[in-house]
Design an enzyme around this catalytic site. Structure first.
Site, PDB file in Angstrom:
ATOM      1  N   GLY A   1      41.393  34.516  37.868  1.00  0.00           N
ATOM      2  CA  GLY A   1      40.653  35.892  38.110  1.00  0.00           C
ATOM      3  C   GLY A   1      41.098  36.773  37.418  1.00  0.00           C
ATOM      4  N   SER A   2      40.325  37.663  36.256  1.00  0.00           N
ATOM      5  CA  SER A   2      40.997  38.598  35.460  1.00  0.00           C
ATOM      6  C   SER A   2      39.847  39.188  34.634  1.00  0.00           C
ATOM      7  CB  SER A   2      41.957  37.806  34.426  1.00  0.00           C
ATOM      8  OG  SER A   2      41.284  36.480  34.024  1.00  0.00           O
ATOM      9  N   ARG A   3      40.234  39.739  33.457  1.00  0.00           N
ATOM     10  CA  ARG A   3      39.030  40.599  32.461  1.00  0.00           C
ATOM     11  C   ARG A   3      39.639  40.333  30.944  1.00  0.00           C
ATOM     12  NH1 ARG A   3      39.641  46.748  33.731  1.00  0.00           N
ATOM     13  NH2 ARG A   3      39.663  47.461  31.623  1.00  0.00           N
TER      14      ARG A   3
ATOM     15  N   MET B   1      36.102  38.594  35.299  1.00  0.00           N
ATOM     16  CA  MET B   1      35.948  37.274  35.719  1.00  0.00           C
ATOM     17  C   MET B   1      36.498  36.938  37.072  1.00  0.00           C
ATOM     18  SD  MET B   1      37.333  35.146  32.302  1.00  0.00           S
ATOM     19  CE  MET B   1      38.844  36.181  32.196  1.00  0.00           C
TER      20      MET B   1
END
Length: 232
Positions: free
Chosen positions: A189-191, A102
């Site tokens: 912002g990440s996964r 993301m």
């Protein structure tokens, strides 16, 4: 109808976790504007972005015990078989892992990939490296959720990234989730990694755009076979 749908995609409900941040951005814009008017407009643009970041749109989730839906909006960054993190307690045999990255413009509300009961949750401190890197699943701060599903236990891991500094998981051990149900959020912002057992077959390819709660990323069943993909 396309225009109406586009408007609905922009003006959607805002998740309550974003209210303090939106208020802070607006207040900062006003204070900066008192110092120099152009700063107000810059601050206002950032406040609008912050509001957009915390959007929480409705999704239409396919109902099937054979399919796995994406837990996040973003692009599929990794698809392959790897050994799951030890805190998941899913064994040492490789499992199918599908990762969705993301960026700061994606919706960051996380959704359950399958129906089931949360068996355990494990939080682990770590670094804040680029979440797109493969090693992020091992070294970055993360929160792991194991869900007991009709197909066995699956793992869902929220991974912090370069900008993300807060992983939120409002679900608890013992909670029952429906496929596509909201269970957490990550700022900014990440996964998300999904670990799948048995005969799960991927239904997405690296680089493909996924929508949380809607995009089918994998399928179970002895008759399920790998789908071919084409780039154009």
């Amino acid at each position: 109808m396309d225009v109406i749908q586009s408007i609905r995609n922009v003006f959607v409900p805002i998740h309550r976790a974003g209210y303090p941040f939106i208020a802070a951005f607006v207040a900062a814009a006003v204070l900066l504007g008192l110092l120099w008017q152009p700063l107000f407009w810059i601050g206002l643009i950032l406040a609008v972005w912050c509001t957009y970041f915390f959007r929480d749109p409705e999704r239409v989730t396919p109902i099937s015990e054979q399919v796995v839906v994406s837990p996040a909006d973003g692009h599929v960054s990794l698809v392959g078989h790897v050994v799951p993190p030890p805190e998941l307690e899913l064994g040492i045999e490789p499992m199918l892992r599908i990762s969705v990255f993301m960026n700061v413009f994606d919706c960051h509300v996380n959704r359950a990939p399958m129906r089931g009961r949360i068996a355990r949750i494990a939080y682990r401190e770590g670094q804040f490296q680029n979440a797109e890197l493969d090693k992020a699943s091992e070294v970055n701060e993360r929160n792991s959720v194991v869900i007991e599903t009709p197909q066995g236990e699956i793992g869902v891991v929220q991974i912090a990234g370069l900008v993300a500094r807060r992983i939120i998981c409002w679900s608890a051990t013992g909670d029952r989730l429906e496929a596509g149900e909201r269970f957490g959020l990550i700022r900014f912002g990440s996964r998300l990694d999904v670990y799948l057992p048995g005969d799960a077959r991927p239904r997405v390819a690296e680089g493909q755009i996924a929508t949380a709660g809607e995009t089918v990323i994998a399928e179970f069943g002895s008759t399920a076979s790998a789908w071919p993909f084409r780039r154009d």
